[in-house]
Write a protein that holds these residues in place. Sequence first.
Motif, mmCIF file in Angstrom:
data_model
loop_
_atom_site.group_PDB
_atom_site.id
_atom_site.type_symbol
_atom_site.label_atom_id
_atom_site.label_comp_id
_atom_site.label_asym_id
_atom_site.label_seq_id
_atom_site.Cartn_x
_atom_site.Cartn_y
_atom_site.Cartn_z
ATOM 1 N N UNK A 1 0.638 -1.305 0.052
ATOM 2 C CA UNK A 1 0.064 0.057 -0.033
ATOM 3 C C UNK A 1 0.845 1.221 -0.054
ATOM 4 N N UNK A 2 1.898 1.091 0.714
ATOM 5 C CA UNK A 2 2.738 2.454 0.944
ATOM 6 C C UNK A 2 3.468 2.642 -0.480
ATOM 7 N N UNK A 3 3.868 1.708 -1.223
ATOM 8 C CA UNK A 3 4.382 1.749 -2.581
ATOM 9 C C UNK A 3 3.549 2.116 -3.516
ATOM 10 N N UNK A 4 2.228 1.838 -3.287
ATOM 11 C CA UNK A 4 1.106 2.116 -4.535
ATOM 12 C C UNK A 4 0.823 3.507 -4.065
ATOM 13 N N UNK A 5 0.933 4.018 -2.809
ATOM 14 C CA UNK A 5 0.852 5.507 -2.516
ATOM 15 C C UNK A 5 1.817 6.439 -2.938
ATOM 16 N N UNK A 6 3.257 5.884 -3.029
ATOM 17 C CA UNK A 6 4.162 6.770 -3.520
ATOM 18 C C UNK A 6 4.115 6.863 -4.869
ATOM 19 N N UNK A 7 3.746 5.859 -5.384
ATOM 20 C CA UNK A 7 3.404 5.955 -6.903
ATOM 21 C C UNK A 7 2.103 7.058 -7.231
ATOM 22 N N UNK A 8 1.157 7.150 -6.595
ATOM 23 C CA UNK A 8 0.153 7.781 -6.686
ATOM 24 C C UNK A 8 0.470 9.318 -6.631
ATOM 25 N N UNK A 9 1.445 9.668 -5.377
ATOM 26 C CA UNK A 9 1.924 10.887 -5.179
ATOM 27 C C UNK A 9 2.840 11.397 -6.321
ATOM 28 N N UNK A 10 3.512 10.405 -6.828
ATOM 29 C CA UNK A 10 4.554 10.851 -8.018
ATOM 30 C C UNK A 10 3.938 11.106 -9.382
ATOM 31 N N UNK A 11 2.600 10.768 -9.526
ATOM 32 C CA UNK A 11 1.914 10.958 -10.673
ATOM 33 C C UNK A 11 0.752 12.032 -10.542
ATOM 34 N N UNK A 12 0.460 12.335 -9.316
ATOM 35 C CA UNK A 12 -0.490 13.268 -8.921
ATOM 36 C C UNK A 12 0.178 14.834 -9.296
ATOM 37 N N UNK A 13 -0.796 15.516 -9.962
ATOM 38 C CA UNK A 13 -0.681 16.964 -10.316
ATOM 39 C C UNK A 13 -1.915 17.770 -9.744
ATOM 40 N N UNK A 14 -2.524 17.124 -8.827
ATOM 41 C CA UNK A 14 -3.766 17.934 -8.193
ATOM 42 C C UNK A 14 -3.184 18.380 -6.830
ATOM 43 N N UNK A 15 -2.973 19.798 -6.638
ATOM 44 C CA UNK A 15 -2.762 20.186 -5.206
ATOM 45 C C UNK A 15 -3.671 19.933 -4.105
ATOM 46 N N UNK A 16 -4.898 19.880 -4.422
ATOM 47 C CA UNK A 16 -6.036 19.500 -3.561
ATOM 48 C C UNK A 16 -5.767 18.292 -3.036
ATOM 49 N N UNK A 17 -5.279 17.324 -3.609
ATOM 50 C CA UNK A 17 -5.385 15.810 -3.388
ATOM 51 C C UNK A 17 -3.939 15.355 -2.634
ATOM 52 N N UNK A 18 -2.978 16.260 -2.880
ATOM 53 C CA UNK A 18 -1.543 16.107 -2.100
ATOM 54 C C UNK A 18 -1.971 15.917 -0.442
ATOM 55 N N UNK A 19 -2.817 16.889 0.029
ATOM 56 C CA UNK A 19 -2.905 16.735 1.501
ATOM 57 C C UNK A 19 -3.457 15.561 1.901
ATOM 58 N N UNK A 20 -4.460 14.921 1.170
ATOM 59 C CA UNK A 20 -5.076 13.910 1.650
ATOM 60 C C UNK A 20 -3.940 12.486 1.427
ATOM 61 N N UNK A 21 -3.226 12.635 0.519
ATOM 62 C CA UNK A 21 -2.240 11.501 0.121
ATOM 63 C C UNK A 21 -1.280 11.603 1.421
ATOM 64 N N UNK A 22 -0.924 12.836 1.823
ATOM 65 C CA UNK A 22 0.211 12.794 2.806
ATOM 66 C C UNK A 22 -0.377 12.176 4.096
ATOM 67 N N UNK A 23 -1.656 12.622 4.275
ATOM 68 C CA UNK A 23 -2.379 12.224 5.464
ATOM 69 C C UNK A 23 -2.480 10.764 5.598
ATOM 70 N N UNK A 24 -2.867 10.203 4.322
ATOM 71 C CA UNK A 24 -2.776 8.464 4.169
ATOM 72 C C UNK A 24 -1.282 8.188 4.582
#
Length: 568
Positions: free
Chosen positions: A380-403
């Motif tokens: 799950x951590x690896x998938x989360x890091x992949x999502x963070x790397x491909x994410x370009x939506x600033x509003x979603x970054x906070x949620x991903x960091x909380x996860x």
Amino acid sequence: MIELPLVSLDLVRSVVLNFTIIATLILLYHFVPDSILTRSRLAHPVGVGIVFGLAAALSIPAFWGDNAPVVGFNIILVPLAGFVAGPISAALVAAVLLLGSYASSGSLSSMDILTVMCGVLLGALFFEGRSWKRFPRSFRLQILLLGTGVAFIEILSAFLSSLSRNASPVAPAGIPSFSLFPFFIVSFGVTVLLGAIIGFIDRKKQAERELLAYRDHLEGLVGKRTAELKTANALQKATIESTADGIVVMDREGVIRAYNRKASLILDLPVHPHKEGDGQFLDRAAAILKDPTEFLRQARSLPESAEQIVIAGITCKNGRIYEIFVHPQQIGDRTTGRVWSFRDITDQRLAEDAIRSANNKLNLLSEITRHDIFNQLTAVTAYLELVQAENHDPSASGYLEAMKKSLEVIRFQLEFTRDYQNLGLNKPGWQSLVDAFTKAAEPFKSRNVSFCCDMERIEIFADPMIGQVFYNLIENSLRHNEMISVIRVSLMAEEPDLVILYEDDGTGVLPEEKEKIFLRGFGKHTGLGMFLIKEILSITGITVRETGTYRQGVRFEIRVPDGKFRFP
């Protein structure tokens, strides 16, 4: 009649006859039971009066065909009776003499009455005088004074009798006046002699009474102690029989001398011990064990004053498991043998084995489950890091960091369960503080922190996870203050305990949080590190508290109770 110089033969014959009778009957006083004379305050003077009265009656001259005066020489008995037992005794004897005088002559002369009254008063005077402070205390002196008084009464009576007849003063029974001095000597001597005899008898009786009283006292003490010993023995026997342990007492030669019923069943002994002993204890014990080698080795090497568990968990041929204790049997400071106790721990061992087996299975299940969760967490951590790397939506970054932070908390909690799972799994033992702290500080050597260990080579009785205590303390200090430069561990003696001090130069703990930091879940991180510290230490009765000053660094006091630390 033949006359001797100064003394007539009639006087001599009268003195010898009366003295013989009086002395014989007074000696009978010796055989009067004390139980009669001491029955009451009145019984004693009455009893003495009867004995002396009998002597007075038998010494009356008329009984022996003599015409001599009745009172005369017999007056000695009146003051003697009063001297021994008081006025009542003297009055009884006086009554006997006056009755005898009346029976002999048909009348009572005023001189006889006066003489007898003087004798009663003299005896009463000496009896009561013993309680006076200035009265002579010496018995001999009292007898001498009494004899003198009796002699004067005799002479005065004779002198007054002569005057009443308007003749020259003569002594009784026709004694010339110049013979009064020998008469005085005779009266004095007889009184002193009889008084000495009576005094001897009284002292002998008093000694016998004291001996009898002392014997009764001793018999009472012996009876009381015997009853106490019987009660104590019965209580001790009941206590020994009621215990669940088998108890065996052996002497210094190893011979079995006593045991309870439980021990007789364990060692196959007779129901009741034999007086000559029931064989060698070690032979009996070895006969019931599967493998007696280790037991015999330790038992034979025990010092005489040993007081310890010889072997914990020996197995008998019948499958039962026992824990054996040995204590010295002492009388005062002398060791007379040993007392062995057999405690059946079969059910305890079976329960421990069952619990151990269940724990092993649970631990295995926990390890497998935790391993699988770690694997899934890593994915799950690896998938989360992949999502963070491909994410370009600033509003979603906070949620991903909380996860991501939540996943880190889950990882820490899983690591805590792994540590807590081992808590109490192994038996406590003697742990080296220096080694435990050194190993705990090893992972943090790369940090810019100086570790100071100001401790001697000391060991404490604690759970093997004592190293985790120091690790959590160090980790807690570095997590909450990155500017820490020194961490120090030292010792402080507070009799009878030992205090281990853990200190750093960081911020410290707020006063209102000093107690809360040891609660499960309290803190900015997982809130489990300090809770685990407290749990590990409490297994062996060790306590911890924070006593530092805020903004001057932490100061944890780990208090080790007396008996739980040693200097190897």
